[in-house]
Design a protein around this motif. Sequence first.
Motif: not given
Length: 415
Positions: A197, A363, A374, A378, A382, A408, A414
Amino acid sequence: MEEKLEYERVVIVGVQTNESDTNFRYSLEELGQLTETAHGQVVAELTQKRDRMDSKTYLGKGKIQELVHLVEETEADVVIFNHALTPSQTRNIQVEIDVKVIDRIQLILDIFAMRAQSKEGKLQVALAQLQYLLPRLAGQGKNLSKLGGGIGTRGPGETKLETDRRHIRSQINDIKKTLKETEAHRQRSREKRNDGTTFQIGLIGYTNAGKSTLLNRLTDAKTYEENQLFATLDPLTRKMVLPSGMNVTLTDTVGFIQDLPTQLIDAFHSTLEETRGVDLLLHVVDAAAENVAGHEVTVINLLKELNMDQIPIFTVYNKKDLLNGNFSPNLFPNSLISAKDPEDLLKLRNQIMKQMKEVMLPYEFEVAADEGNKLVQLKKETLLESAEFQEELNVYLVKGYAKKASKWTGGNEIQ
């Protein structure tokens, strides 16, 4: 209080063969800078134009005698040659000259010995020095006993270098074994840190381009930053937070230089290994350097030699505050900044995000309204571009970019 030996008087010597006058002059100036970094004072220089170096003494007979007189006149302690000397050349020159004689490679190794901070860094330098000096031992006894220390004798030390070859080979094997164990530990740490990640960025560039300054300004690192060659030796990885909120890692590396000793490339394999697995390279260039094009070529060629030229690269032209007149960048994509300007640093962070998107996957998926954790994840892991709340579905529609190996990408469920 600094030791007196740190201010040794140095004569630098260069032979110009097929280089242009400009490149030859720059190379000698760089040798002078390296000498100063090693705490030497250049008191004179001797140059000669030849079709090729003399196989026995590097310089011609007449020039060797001229060097003998120059050393006596200037009361020099050390003579430093601008190219690698063969073991026999060193011995032959040493017969004529009654002071220490070292070459550019030994000088660079010496500076690395001064700069090494970690146990691993010190071991790597010692390994490189011992491997370089092993075939030269026959002529080193006299050479190393001249002043009992100083330039060219840091690291393993003169007493170790004057012992027999068997002992030195034993030392080399011991160091290699220890480094192998250290590298295995480093690899485990790297794997733990890189869970697929985390986006990793490596800082590379010619020595003194400003990599450590940039690392300090972009992260909370407190690294050594000075206007010196090879200010950084041991790799340092720090967290950087991008304007979007994403956390990435930034790794500083040792500076590259023309004629970087192959022993150092080998010895610093694990140091460069930190950078080999990164997702993006920031190539930091001193835009105000006299030989900026030469610096760029050196770095690009070394990346090829290290099989790192496949990694996406973004060029950061630094020190724009020191530029005079117009500047035309050679490498693209790029950014022209001053690491001391907060606005430039913000611009650079945004440009880094733009470059990251080129190597990441987009994504798009839904996150339930009650799964706020989440969204926090994120944002950290990301490049989250948008999170629109869909009232009728009671979900967030999230869009962004993540690493290809990330959990992701592809809208995976997830946990």
